[in-house]
Structures are given as C-alpha cells and as structure tokens.
Scaffold this active site. Sequence first.
Site, PDB file in Angstrom:
ATOM      1  N   CYS A  55      26.181  61.813  17.274  1.00  0.00           N
ATOM      2  CA  CYS A  55      25.274  62.318  16.232  1.00  0.00           C
ATOM      3  C   CYS A  55      23.817  62.122  16.616  1.00  0.00           C
ATOM      4  O   CYS A  55      23.372  61.002  16.873  1.00  0.00           O
ATOM      5  CB  CYS A  55      25.570  61.622  14.900  1.00  0.00           C
ATOM      6  SG  CYS A  55      24.468  62.151  13.566  1.00  0.00           S
ATOM      7  N   ARG A  58      20.830  60.233  13.537  1.00  0.00           N
ATOM      8  CA  ARG A  58      21.098  58.897  13.016  1.00  0.00           C
ATOM      9  C   ARG A  58      19.884  58.113  12.537  1.00  0.00           C
ATOM     10  O   ARG A  58      20.033  56.999  12.050  1.00  0.00           O
ATOM     11  CB  ARG A  58      21.846  58.078  14.086  1.00  0.00           C
ATOM     12  CG  ARG A  58      23.283  58.498  14.232  1.00  0.00           C
ATOM     13  CD  ARG A  58      23.978  57.701  15.315  1.00  0.00           C
ATOM     14  NE  ARG A  58      23.812  58.289  16.638  1.00  0.00           N
ATOM     15  CZ  ARG A  58      24.111  57.674  17.771  1.00  0.00           C
ATOM     16  NH1 ARG A  58      24.560  56.435  17.743  1.00  0.00           N
ATOM     17  NH2 ARG A  58      23.959  58.294  18.939  1.00  0.00           N
ATOM     18  N   TRP A 228      22.651  67.004   6.681  1.00  0.00           N
ATOM     19  CA  TRP A 228      22.180  68.386   6.582  1.00  0.00           C
ATOM     20  C   TRP A 228      22.351  69.017   7.953  1.00  0.00           C
ATOM     21  O   TRP A 228      22.568  68.339   8.960  1.00  0.00           O
ATOM     22  CB  TRP A 228      20.730  68.448   6.107  1.00  0.00           C
ATOM     23  CG  TRP A 228      19.783  67.589   6.895  1.00  0.00           C
ATOM     24  CD1 TRP A 228      19.310  67.808   8.155  1.00  0.00           C
ATOM     25  CD2 TRP A 228      19.200  66.344   6.464  1.00  0.00           C
ATOM     26  NE1 TRP A 228      18.488  66.787   8.537  1.00  0.00           N
ATOM     27  CE2 TRP A 228      18.390  65.886   7.519  1.00  0.00           C
ATOM     28  CE3 TRP A 228      19.288  65.596   5.288  1.00  0.00           C
ATOM     29  CZ2 TRP A 228      17.674  64.693   7.432  1.00  0.00           C
ATOM     30  CZ3 TRP A 228      18.567  64.415   5.215  1.00  0.00           C
ATOM     31  CH2 TRP A 228      17.774  63.981   6.274  1.00  0.00           C
ATOM     32  N   GLU A 233      23.485  74.311  15.195  1.00  0.00           N
ATOM     33  CA  GLU A 233      24.925  74.180  14.923  1.00  0.00           C
ATOM     34  C   GLU A 233      25.497  75.506  14.439  1.00  0.00           C
ATOM     35  O   GLU A 233      26.604  75.896  14.779  1.00  0.00           O
ATOM     36  CB  GLU A 233      25.178  73.115  13.855  1.00  0.00           C
ATOM     37  CG  GLU A 233      24.721  71.729  14.239  1.00  0.00           C
ATOM     38  CD  GLU A 233      25.138  70.725  13.177  1.00  0.00           C
ATOM     39  OE1 GLU A 233      24.310  70.416  12.309  1.00  0.00           O
ATOM     40  OE2 GLU A 233      26.296  70.274  13.205  1.00  0.00           O
TER      41      GLU A 233
HETATM   42  N1  ARG Z   1      28.729  71.371  13.778  1.00  0.00           N
HETATM   43  C1  ARG Z   1      29.422  71.348  12.519  1.00  0.00           C
HETATM   44  C2  ARG Z   1      29.293  72.716  11.830  1.00  0.00           C
HETATM   45  O1  ARG Z   1      28.708  73.594  12.352  1.00  0.00           O
HETATM   46  C3  ARG Z   1      28.909  70.261  11.585  1.00  0.00           C
HETATM   47  C4  ARG Z   1      28.944  68.851  12.144  1.00  0.00           C
HETATM   48  C5  ARG Z   1      28.102  67.879  11.358  1.00  0.00           C
HETATM   49  N2  ARG Z   1      26.715  68.289  11.345  1.00  0.00           N
HETATM   50  C6  ARG Z   1      25.735  67.680  10.651  1.00  0.00           C
HETATM   51  N3  ARG Z   1      24.537  68.198  10.730  1.00  0.00           N
HETATM   52  N4  ARG Z   1      25.942  66.615   9.925  1.00  0.00           N
HETATM   53  O2  ARG Z   1      29.742  72.922  10.733  1.00  0.00           O
END
Ligand code: ARG
Length: 362
Positions: A55, A58, A228, A233
């Site tokens: 992560c 953090r 968030w 991602e």
């Molecule tokens: N990568 C994942 C997604 O696209 C989420 C993983 C957790 N990500 C976070 N920002 N807490 O759904």
Amino acid sequence: MDFVRLFHAENPIAGPVEPRVHEVRDEIHRTGTYTHTPGELAFGAQVAWRNSSRCIGRLYWHSLRVRDRRWVNTAEGVAAECVNHLREAAPRRRIRPTITVFAPDRPGLPGPRIWNEQLIRYAGYAMDDGSVVGDPRYVNFTTMVRKLGWLGGPGTPFDVLPLLVSAGDGQPQMFTMPGDAVLEVPLSHPTHPWFEELGLRWHAVPAISNMCLEIGGIHYRAAPFNGWYMGTEIGARNFADTDRYDLMPVVAHHLGLDTRSDRSLWRDQALLEINVAVLHSFEQAGVTMTDHHTESGRFLAHLKREEKAGRVCPADWSWIVPPMSGSTTPVFHRYYDEAELSPNFAHHPDSLERGLGQGTVT
Ligand code: ARG
C-alpha cells in the site's frame, strides 16, 4: 505476547503490560482464545494497515476509523453492517478510511466470511460470442452468484454485484446492495466532449472485503476496509488492462491515433487521456481521490516518519510504483525493506475463492 507488548510500548497511556499479559494467558488457558480490548482492536487494525507492504497510501494509517462489530456473526448481520460501512465511509463525498471488524474465529467456531473481493464490484456477463459485458475479472464470480439464484442486473457494463456472505460453516447467502450505498462517479474529460458519451463510470469507494485481518494470533476473517482511490488504479488498470475494460483501443480511435504501430505510442497517449478523465471526473464530483504524484510524495514522507519513530517500513517496490509514469515519481528511484510484520492482512488460501476466479491480487 508480541502484540500485547507492541500495543503497550506504543500506547503508554494503556499502563504497564504485565497485568494484561497475565490476563491474556489466563483467558487462553480457560477458553482457548482471548478477546482484544477495544483499544487493542483499533490499534491492531491500524498497524495491520501500517504493515501492508503493497500500500502506497499508508501515511494516514493512524487515522483509520475502526467499526467494532465483533458481536455480529450472522450472514444477514454482516451484510447489513457492510451497507452501513459504505454509507459511513463517504459522508458528503469525503472518503474516510474505515474498517468494520466482525466476529473472529474461535476454537471450533469460525467467524463469518465475505466472498466478494470488494464490497462494490461490477458484474462480468459472458456473452455467447465470447465477449464480456462488464468487468471480465468477475465473470466467474458472476456465473457463480447466478447459479446461486442472482437474477442478474439490468445488463449494463456497471451492474453492482450482490454480496455473498457466509456465517461460521454455513452456506454463502446473497444480499443485493442498496443503490444509496453505492456512490459512483460518471466519467468525462476536461477537453474531449466525446469522452462522456462512452458512458463510463466507477464507484467512489474501494473496499477490500476478502482479506483476513490477523492481530496477535486472532483471525478476523471478515474485516472489510476502505481508503480512497488513487486515479491510476481505475485509469491505468481497471479501464486499461486488456483483461479488464480494455479501453485503450476505443479511446485511441476517438483520439484519431495511429494504432497500427506500437511505436506511435498510441497506447501511452490513450492511457494518459483516460487518467486525465478519471482525476477530472472525481474532482468535478467532489469525491476524494489522489493522484500518483501526490501519493508518491506522501509515501516518502511516511517512510521518513516511520524511520524517525525507529520502525522498519516494509514495502513491495512492484506494488508501490504506480502503473504509469513510474520514473516520474520519487518512489521509483529507490529500494525498500522487505518484511512480513504482524498485525497484517492476509489472503485466504481458499478453494472456493479460487473457484470464484478472483485471483489473489487486488
Ligand atoms: N486497485 C483496487 C481497485 O481498483 C483497489 C485496491 C485498494 N485501493 C485503495 N486505494 N485503497 O478497485
């Protein structure tokens, strides 16, 4: 003992550790397990986040809100509290990192379990011609919940899957997700009006629900947590991966790029515009989201802080470095300590899970 000592070492306000050590020993002798105090649970969950090598986010581990729901052990109860979790996690579109902790495993009495990889995910419908409507990652999960009686959603590329929850050794039960628990953002681009017509959207809250929270030897199998999103991602993985929404060719076409040659870098250009759209849309909607440059800077600040506190901060380079423009972020240009610390989150090594085809990475 390691955990109780860690808790007391980092929380002097909890008083001397020895009385607690005796108490825990005694409870284990009597019952085969022990019960975390609310303070231990909250600290344990926060440190599990702090120890999550993959992560990048953090820096704010200490601000994790912990919803203690250890008395909830039925499938209905878990599903209802997952819905409440989502409602509380994004008040006025400001996302608060939150975890809900359900009943732990006890000797001879496993705790409840959530089978979805995240609380909110989109169905993937396999079509007869081999194509997929929705998120291809969830084709197996979708097929399985349909076998269990899910009638399916309206058939859009963004139908929210039902929750699949089991209590103890019981069979998984299904629960539909109420619409008001699912905050979503429609996608548009700041300078390309056609982007909006692609009809894209994404959910605001990423809430991992299939990892086991381990604190001081106690296993909380159901402990969904959210932070968030970082734009990449969604923009560089969920929308771009060829085995996900695979949008680079579509966007490249609208941009009028030459897709015949890899060397035109049409993928890179399309990827960039998708990511611009993701960040722009969340900003417009007033929903919390971070970008990979900001988050990389914060992560290095976190490392500095941890070092100052005299702690190792384990990190996995291959997960920390963002999936686009890696070398433009400071996290690219160094190595990290590697270690498996406890408390932590772990994936369930589970056959049903493999059957659900969700893999082990999120
Ligand atoms: N990568 C994942 C997604 O696209 C989420 C993983 C957790 N990500 C976070 N920002 N807490 O759904």
